[in-house]
Every structure is written in structure tokens, then in C-alpha cells.
Motif scaffolding. Structure first.
Motif, PDB file in Angstrom:
ATOM      1  N   VAL A  27       0.835  -1.208   0.000  1.00 55.15           N
ATOM      2  CA  VAL A  27       0.000   0.000   0.000  1.00 55.15           C
ATOM      3  C   VAL A  27       0.870   1.259   0.000  1.00 55.15           C
ATOM      4  O   VAL A  27       0.567   2.246  -0.695  1.00 55.15           O
ATOM      5  N   LEU A  28       1.956   1.247   0.755  1.00 53.25           N
ATOM      6  CA  LEU A  28       2.835   2.415   0.852  1.00 53.25           C
ATOM      7  C   LEU A  28       3.779   2.530  -0.341  1.00 53.25           C
ATOM      8  O   LEU A  28       4.516   3.516  -0.454  1.00 53.25           O
ATOM      9  N   GLY A  29       3.790   1.519  -1.205  1.00 50.81           N
ATOM     10  CA  GLY A  29       4.650   1.565  -2.381  1.00 50.81           C
ATOM     11  C   GLY A  29       6.089   1.191  -2.103  1.00 50.81           C
ATOM     12  O   GLY A  29       6.974   1.406  -2.955  1.00 50.81           O
ATOM     13  N   ILE A  30       6.351   0.638  -0.926  1.00 55.41           N
ATOM     14  CA  ILE A  30       7.708   0.185  -0.617  1.00 55.41           C
ATOM     15  C   ILE A  30       8.083  -0.980  -1.534  1.00 55.41           C
ATOM     16  O   ILE A  30       9.218  -1.082  -2.013  1.00 55.41           O
ATOM     17  N   LEU A  31       7.130  -1.846  -1.803  1.00 61.43           N
ATOM     18  CA  LEU A  31       7.276  -2.931  -2.769  1.00 61.43           C
ATOM     19  C   LEU A  31       6.147  -2.844  -3.784  1.00 61.43           C
ATOM     20  O   LEU A  31       5.066  -2.325  -3.478  1.00 61.43           O
ATOM     21  N   ASP A  32       6.388  -3.379  -5.000  1.00 60.53           N
ATOM     22  CA  ASP A  32       5.318  -3.518  -5.976  1.00 60.53           C
ATOM     23  C   ASP A  32       5.337  -4.952  -6.512  1.00 60.53           C
ATOM     24  O   ASP A  32       6.144  -5.770  -6.074  1.00 60.53           O
TER      25      ASP A  32
END
Length: 466
Positions: free
Chosen positions: A299-304
Motif C-alpha cells: 500500500v505504501l509503495g515500498i514494494l510492488d
């Protein structure tokens, strides 16, 4: 040609098993599943193809020979299998954001002198968390990513220079994770299963304090010598980290200020640690913590999604472990382990045998049967009642046997790369070959057994346990 021979062995053994008449007390389908289980074991040990590929091939072939092919896929929906996958996936964020390297450089700047010293630092980190973290899988997921970052910061990766440092740290963490699990009744989830099984079958209550007193001296010795012994058995190529401080400071300067994503990941990591340590007190299990950790990273975009797909070690583990779990669960459901227990009981007459010899025989049985289980709790619930029942009619000291079963419920996981959840997670990092894992683990188990016999037995005598 060598690969062909291995493939023939992997697929011929179940055929030979199936040609033997189904033993009394077993359904034909369960007997067939036993043959498939042997095929999976041989496939993972001989490795004619990589673990995930041989697993897929075994599914593709044997799906035609079972009544319900969905049995072979059931493990892929298991919560525990997904937990291990998720734990390996979330740790990819430490590499992507650079937080893993930053933590590694900070550790190196403070304590980095030798590889052996790093081993001891890692051991103490695990030990500090062990009384409060009731899962050594969760504990390993907290400790090892940081020290994997140390290895990677020194150019030691699973696919590049693994023996430089990372392989030593990986296999040491396996030994340490099992050793800290043994020290405390709360050190590993399946310890509670061990204690309750021993109480219900043998009538011996292993309280937290009794467990700790019995494990303290031999267990502490095992833990304290582990970094050194593994260092000798499986030495890293990089032994001294002299003059590393200027290098580390330069690398930290290159990284610059802590990024927003690093800060976010650090907060999530701390929350995960707290969740794994105290979550169960509030009804939050370790699975929910791991799934929540991954969800927030996404959700935070740390991983995709692309990041997740690049974690090959995680998906490799998921494919081979999912199949093994499927087959092992089918054997459990089909009553194979109950049948095996009955065979052992009926054919072992140890009534007039010396108690110490009985102890050795029963421990050997416990070690050999370990290879057929991918769940430590299932192994304990299936095999320990049989061993304790057999022992009750012999001259063996039941309290000493209970201690050995209790402690080697953890140490026994050193024998293979699926000994328990922590084994699978640590091995999934990919630094150590399966052959080296088995060899070093078996040697370590023998050394630990010798310590308990030479030091543990006299210590228990001194405490009046026998």
C-alpha cells in the motif's frame, strides 16, 4: 546421463512401492501417497532438477495415479506455507530500500572486526529475543535480514560469492534458531506441543522453570560454541574485517540521508517485531502480523508486484514446500503415521534392554522418522506418543527421556532443510546448498548430542533428576 539416472530413481521408487501389496491397516490410496512422499524426498535430495521444477514434474506425473489430484495441491493453500512465503517476500524490502545495508553498515562500524565476531553478535540478538518471541520462524525473520544485509554489503550474495560470508551466517542462524528455541519452553511454538504430549502420555509435567533448569547448562554451552563450531565446519572466505571503518563510513556517506521509504520500513519492522512478540497476548497470531506487514509495504509503495516476482528464493520455497506439505498432510489424514507407530510398538521389545541403550534406540527412531515430516507439531504429535508408550515398559529413566525428546524436538530440525518453519525460511535465503545444509546440520546434531551426554547427563544427576 547422471541426471537421467537420478530421474529414474525418483520415479521408479514409488512404482516399486506400489507393486508391494498394501499393508494391513492402510488404504491403497494412502500407500500410494507414501510412494509419492518417497519420490518427493528423493527429488529434493538427489536434485535431478531444481527443487521447484522437480516438484512440478512430480505433480504432473502422479496426478494421473491418485484418486483425487487436488490432494497434491492442498499444501499451496495452507496458512503456514503462505506465512513462510510472505516472510521471505517482505524481507525483499530491506534490499530495495537500502535499509538492510544501512543497518548492516551501522553494525559493522560498531562491532565489525571479524566474521566470527559477527556470528556471535547475531547469536546474542537471537538470544535476547528468544524468551519473548514464541516462534523461532518469526525470530529468524527479525534477525537474519539484518545480517544478510551485512553479507550483501560485503559483496556476498546467494548467487555471487555465497561462501565469502553469507553462507556462514545463514547456516549459523539455523543452528542458533534451534538452540535458542531449546532453552525456553516459550522459545518455539511446538515446545508447547512437546510438553503437553509428554504430560498426557508419560504423566511428567515440564513446567517453564523445570524446562529452563534442565536446558540451562548443556543448552547454553551449545549456544555459546555454535558460532565457533560452525566457523570451523563451514568457514567463511572473509575472516577478518580489518580497517573496515573508513570503508563503512564511506558507504554510509554514499547512501546519504535516510529516505522516506527506509523510515516507513523501519516503523513497519518495529511493529512486526512487537506483533510477533506480544501479539498472541491480544489474539493476534504471527500469520496476521506477516500478512499485514506485506500489505502495508504494498500500500505504501515500498514494494510492488515486480519486486515480489523478483524474489525467486521465496517462490522456489513455496513450490517445493507446498507439495511436500500436501503429501505429508495426506499421509497424516490417511492414518499412515498411526499405522507406522503401531508397527514400531509391535516390533520393538525393549523390556529387558539396558535403559541407556533403550534411550539411544528411541532417540535414533525419533531422528530417522523426522525426515518424513514437514510440520514439527505433526511430527511430535504422531511419533512422541509412540516412543513414550514403548519407553513406559522398559528400564529407561522417563524424565531423562522426556528431557531429550523435549530438547531434540528443536535440535532435530538441524537434520534437514524442512525441519520446522525456521529451517524453511532460513534455507530459502539461498546461500547454502542442500548438500552442505544436510552435512553441516547432521555433524552439528552429533556434536550437540555428545554435549548432552557428556555434560547434560552429569548435570541432571547433580540436580537430582536421576
Amino acid at each position: 546421463m547422471k541426471r537421467i539416472v537420478k530421474l529414474v530413481i525418483v520415479f521408479l521408487v514409488p512404482v516399486i512401492i506400489w507393486l508391494i501389496e498394501t499393508p494391513a491397516g492402510l488404504e491403497t490410496e494412502t500407500w500410494r501417497m507414501f510412494g509419492i512422499c518417497l519420490s518427493v524426498l528423493l527429488g529434493l535430495i538427489l536434485k535431478p532438477l531444481s527443487e521447484p521444477i522437480i516438484s512440478l514434474v512430480i505433480i504432473g506425473v502422479f496426478a494421473f495415479f491418485v484418486e483425487d489430484a487436488t490432494v497434491l495441491f492442498s499444501g499451496y493453500a495452507n496458512q503456514g506455507v503462505w506465512f513462510l512465503l510472505v516472510v521471505l517476500l517482505v524481507c525483499g524490502a530491506f534490499n530495495k530500500t537500502g535499509l538492510g545495508k544501512r543497518l548492516a553498515y551501522m553494525i559493522l562500524s560498531k562491532f565489525g572486526r571479524t566474521s566470527l565476531g559477527l556470528g556471535y553478535i547475531m547469536m546474542f540478538c537471537d538470544l535476547i529475543l528468544s524468551p519473548a518471541t514464541g516462534s523461532n520462524t518469526s525470530r529468524s525473520a527479525i534477525v537474519f535480514p539484518i545480517f544478510r544485509g551485512v553479507a550483501e554489503s560485503l559483496d556476498s550474495h546467494p548467487d555471487k560469492n555465497p561462501r565469502k560470508l553469507g553462507a556462514y551466517l545463514e547456516i549459523l542462524e539455523h543452528v542458533v534458531a534451534m538452540s535458542t528455541a531449546v532453552l525456553f519452553l516459550t522459545g518455539m511454538a511446538s515446545n508447547a506441543v512437546i510438553a503437553s504430549t509428554i504430560k498426557s502420555v508419560a504423566g511428567i509435567e515440564l513446567t517453564w522453570m523445570l524446562w529452563f533448569k534442565a536446558a540451562l547448562v548443556p543448552g547454553a554451552i551449545v549456544l555459546l560454541i555454535s558460532p565457533l563450531v560452525v566457523y570451523k565446519l563451514y568457514p567463511p572466505e572473509l575472516k577478518k574485517l580489518e580497517n573496515i571503518k573508513p570503508f563503512v563510513q564511506g558507504k554510509l556517506a554514499e547512501m546519504g540521508e535516510v529516505s522516506k521509504q527506509e523510515k516507513q520500513l523501519a516503523v513497519l519492522f518495529i511493529l512486526a517485531i512487537l506483533g510477533w512478540m506480544i501479539g498472541p497476548r491480544f489474539g493476534i497470531d504471527m500469520y496476521a502480523v506477516a500478512y499485514g506487514f506485506l500489505a502495508l509495504e504494498l500500500v505504501l509503495g515500498i514494494l510492488d508486484w515486480n519486486d515480489l516476482m523478483q524474489e525467486k528464493a521465496a517462490w522456489n520455497m513455496y513450490l517445493w514446500y507446498g507439495l511436500f506439505f500436501s503429501v505429508s498432510s495426506a499421509l497424516m489424514t490417511g492414518g499412515f503415521y498411526v499405522w507406522l507407530s503401531g508397527i514400531l510398538e509391535a516390533n520393538l521389545d525393549l523390556v529387558h534392554v539396558n535403559g541407556m541403550v533403550v534411550l539411544a534406540i528411541l532417540l535414533l527412531i525419533s531422528f530417522l522418522t523426522k525426515y518424513f515430516f514437514v510440520s514439527n507439531a505433526a511430527y511430535i504429535a504422531s511419533i512422541y506418543p509412540v516412543i513414550l508408550t514403548i519407553a513406559s515398559t522398559t528400564q529407561v529413566n522417563m524424565l531423562i527421556l522426556s528431557f531429550m525428546l523435549a530438547f531434540f524436538g528443536g535440535y532435530g530440525a538441524l537434520l534437514c532443510n524442512y525441519g520446522n518453519g525456521a529451517s524453511i525460511y532460513i534455507y530459502g535465503n539461498g546461500y547454502v546448498s542442500q548438500r552442505d545444509w544436510y552435512v553441516v546440520g547432521t555433524i552439528m546434531l552429533i556434536i550437540i548430542l555428545a554435549i548432552y551426554i557428556v555434560i547434560g547427563f552429569p548435570y541432571w544427576k547433580l540436580l537430582g533428576f536421576w
